[in-house]
Scaffold this motif. Structure first.
Motif, short mmCIF file in Angstrom:
data_model
loop_
_atom_site.label_atom_id
_atom_site.label_comp_id
_atom_site.label_asym_id
_atom_site.label_seq_id
_atom_site.Cartn_x
_atom_site.Cartn_y
_atom_site.Cartn_z
N UNK A 177 0.94 -1.21 -0.14
CA UNK A 177 0.12 -0.05 -0.17
C UNK A 177 0.99 1.20 -0.09
N UNK A 178 1.92 1.27 0.72
CA UNK A 178 2.65 2.61 1.09
C UNK A 178 3.40 2.76 -0.32
N UNK A 179 3.87 1.65 -0.97
CA UNK A 179 4.68 1.79 -2.20
C UNK A 179 3.67 2.43 -3.19
N UNK A 180 2.46 1.93 -3.24
CA UNK A 180 1.51 2.35 -4.29
C UNK A 180 1.31 4.04 -4.13
N UNK A 181 0.92 4.18 -2.67
CA UNK A 181 0.82 5.70 -2.51
C UNK A 181 1.96 6.59 -3.08
N UNK A 182 3.24 6.03 -2.60
CA UNK A 182 4.44 6.69 -2.86
C UNK A 182 4.52 6.77 -4.46
N UNK A 183 4.49 5.94 -5.20
CA UNK A 183 4.34 5.78 -6.79
C UNK A 183 3.56 7.06 -7.22
N UNK A 184 2.18 6.94 -6.57
CA UNK A 184 1.33 7.84 -7.05
C UNK A 184 1.76 9.11 -6.81
N UNK A 185 2.52 9.61 -5.90
CA UNK A 185 2.90 10.70 -5.56
C UNK A 185 4.29 11.06 -6.41
N UNK A 186 4.66 10.12 -7.25
CA UNK A 186 5.77 10.55 -8.27
C UNK A 186 7.01 9.73 -7.81
N UNK A 187 7.24 9.02 -6.56
CA UNK A 187 8.25 8.44 -6.16
C UNK A 187 8.85 7.24 -7.31
N UNK A 188 9.89 7.08 -7.56
CA UNK A 188 10.34 6.15 -8.48
C UNK A 188 11.13 5.06 -7.72
N UNK A 189 10.79 3.71 -7.61
CA UNK A 189 11.40 2.67 -6.96
C UNK A 189 12.35 2.08 -7.74
N UNK A 190 13.46 1.43 -7.15
CA UNK A 190 14.65 0.86 -7.81
C UNK A 190 15.00 -0.47 -7.40
N UNK A 191 14.15 -0.72 -6.24
CA UNK A 191 14.04 -2.18 -6.04
C UNK A 191 12.72 -2.90 -5.35
N UNK A 192 12.66 -4.19 -5.51
CA UNK A 192 11.36 -4.78 -5.11
C UNK A 192 11.42 -4.99 -3.61
#
Ligand code: G6P
Length: 606
Positions: A108-123
């Motif tokens: 959930x947190x990852x999705x929220x952060x992605x929606x805010x524009x954060x790019x993830x580099x790991x799984x």
């Protein structure tokens, strides 16, 4: 699980960071990394492989800095890749974090952060914390407040250590349900998953409690509650393990060293004041439901306890593997649980304790690590004083736990008038004679056990058969062989064999038989019948026995143990012999004995 180390100093921290994760490598060793703040900003070399392999690839020692964090990983979320290795950086590289535990709501947190524009580099689940720090630092412009705001959103278990270019002389950390300790030195302070990481440099330690934030610079530190902001006064305690005892001292492997240390570690366990056994016996005898609980090796210690209590007290105390405890154990205010744990940090066992405490029951533990979470959660704890157990495979810690449990059982049996005081004293003196008997076994039988192990090292399928308390020994011995030699061994009660599994038996199938002491006539007789059943089907057998009443030529090979062994001592002697067997099979097969593949010594996640 994973190992975390953080160092802040007036000198270069890279050597200490490297040393720290080397010491913690038993917690996980599939990849590792470091983040260091140097004059130019943050650098974070990391890669997959053992720490030495990664060092060869990344050359950690080329970096310099006065503040840094390091991490050795045991993968849970995300496969073993360079990107999934720790540290994880926030998007603009202003924060670096290392994490041990599991952030259970990370999707959930990852999705929220992605929606805010954060790019993830790991799984990984861990990376969300780096981005949360970035998000909250932008809001509060203060690292402590950003940590407090981030942990409000995070569910699960975590020990997190972080650093930031916004405050390049300080380490920050926070924990919940995963251990974290501060090491207080002179001009240098440390943060680590456990004190192995820094005991070489300082013996002064502070244990963090759940939801405490520690802010650590090279010459000071403070701790505050993440929810209330209240500053906490923390006691400094002195670590009494010496650096020498955590070194190999001429043995090729820690496993062998620790097997050979068993006479000494038992002697230390015997120094436990009698009052502690009486207290445990009182609590257990008063309880309506009592359970013995552990997982992995310590579940088999619990199994040993189950048979011991049945034998000496005539009481059934279920042994429950702690990962299943919450699913099956009925707990009330009249429940008592006795837990076994080398580390005192095993997540599943802590959860079992929590369930009992939530019901108003009593939790007791036998553990090897002073100040561990388990020791702090339980109503009473016996510290077994086995000294550091570095090999991922547990040997000396389990043996001492069995001995301490026997003392408690004898105390309870006397209290319930199941045995007389003189009987109790006789049994106690037999237990106290174990160090000498084990030394004799190690001195006289080790070479022979090595030769048998070498002969059978290519057999990759075993049945390990036992009956009664010897079934507990067979189970623990089978686990040893699986863990260290990657050889499949299935433990089974002798009597169970004929109900199906006997279909496997032919001349190619091997059984290891843990023959009961001859004074246990009924167990002995039934075990012998099982051996005959195997022989009738041409199955190959190896027997651990004590010489008396065992017919010549019954086994294909036999490991004869000291004849003077008594019934009380027999399970201990067999277990030590089986530890040696597993060690030598692994040695012959050239396994990575102290750090077997896929394992971690202390599993602090659920
Ligand atoms: C892990 C280890 C086992 C160990 C078990 C319990 O699974 O790989 O070897 O027996 O944890 O550990 P504890 O520290 O609670 O004794």
């Amino acid at each position: 699980m994973c190992g975390i180390c953080g160092v802040v100093s007036n000198a270069n921290v890279v050597n200490d960071l490297f040393f720290g994760i080397k010491q913690l490598e038993y917690r996980g060793y599939d990849s590792c990394g470091m983040a260091i703040i140097n004059g130019k900003g943050l650098v974070a070399p990391k890669n997959i492989g053992s720490i030495d392999e990664v060092d060869r690839k990344e050359d950690f020692h080329q970096y310099r800095g006065n503040v840094g964090i390091s991490h050795t990983r045991w993968a849970t979320h995300g496969s073993v890749t360079q990107k999934n290795s720790h540290p994880h950086l926030s998007q603009n590289q202003q924060f670096a974090i290392v994490h041990n535990g599991i952030i259970s709501n990370f999707r959930d947190l990852r999705q929220q952060l992605i929606n805010e524009g954060y790019l993830f580099s790991s799984e990984t689940d861990s990376e969300v914390f780096a981005h949360l720090m970035d998000r909250h630092y932008k809001l509060y412009n203060n690292i402590e407040e950003a940590i407090a705001a981030s942990v409000k959103l995070v569910e699960g278990s975590y020990a997190i250590c972080l650093l930031s270019v916004h405050d390049p002389k300080t380490l920050y950390c926070i924990k919940n349900e995963s251990p974290l300790v501060l090491g207080i030195g002179e001009g240098t302070n440390y943060v680590a998953s456990d004190f192995y990481a820094f005991v070489k440099f300082t013996r002064n330690a502070v244990i963090l409690d759940d939801r405490e934030i520690a802010v650590v610079s090279n010459d000071s530190y403070y701790v505050r509650n993440a929810d209330t902001g209240e500053i906490k006064r923390k006691n400094i305690f002195t670590i009494d393990w010496s650096v020498e005892t955590s070194q190999k001292g001429g043995y090729p492997h820690y496993m062998l060293k620790e097997i050979y240390e068993q006479p000494e570690s038992l002697t230390k366990a015997f120094l436990t004041p009698d009052i502690e056994f009486t207290n445990f016996a009182d609590i257990l005898t008063k309880a309506k439901e009592k359970y013995f609980v552990g997982v992995g090796t310590t579940f088999y210690v619990a199994e040993y306890g189950k048979y011991f209590f049945a034998d000496f007290l005539g009481e059934f105390c279920p042994a429950i593997s702690s990962d299943e405890f919450n699913a099956i154990a009925k707990t009330t205010k009249d429940t008592a649980i006795l837990c076994f744990s080398q580390s005192g940090e095993t997540y599943d066992t802590l959860q079992a304790i929590k369930k009992v405490k939530d019901s108003g029951g009593k939790a007791l533990s036998i553990t090897n690590v002073m100040g561990s979470t388990m020791a702090r959660m339980c109503d009473a704890t016996i510290l077994q004083k086995s000294g550091p157990e570095i090999c991922v495979i547990s040997t000396k810690a389990a043996l001492s736990q069995m001995a301490l449990l026997s003392f408690i059982g004898l105390e309870a049996a006397e209290k319930m008038a199941k045995i007389s005081t003189s009987e109790k004293e006789k049994y106690v003196s037999e237990l106290k004679a174990l160090p000498e008997l084990i030394s004799k076994l190690l001195n006289e039988r080790s070479g022979f056990i090595h030769s048998v192990a070498k002969k059978y090292a290519d057999e990759f399928n075993w049945l390990f058969l036992g009956k009664g308390i010897y079934y507990a020994v067979a189970q623990e011995s089978a686990l040893k062989l699986k863990e260290v030699a990657y050889v499949h061994a299935e433990a089974m009660p002798c009597g169970f064999l004929k109900h199906g599994t006997i279909a496997l038996i032919d001349e190619k199938f091997h059984s290891m038989v843990f023959v009961p002491h001859h004074d246990e006539e009924c167990l002995f007789k039934h075990t012998m019948s099982s051996v005959e059943e195997i022989k009738a089907r041409k199955g190959a057998t190896v027997g651990f026995h004590f010489g008396t009443n065992v017919p010549e030529g019954l086994f294909n090979d036999q490991i004869v143990l000291p004849e003077e062994t008594t019934k009380m001592q027999a399970p201990f002697i067999q277990l030590v012999a089986a530890q040696l067997f597993s060690y030598y099979v692994a040695y012959t097969l050239k396994r990575d004995i102290d750090k077997p593949r896929n394992l971690a010594k202390s599993v602090t996640v659920g």
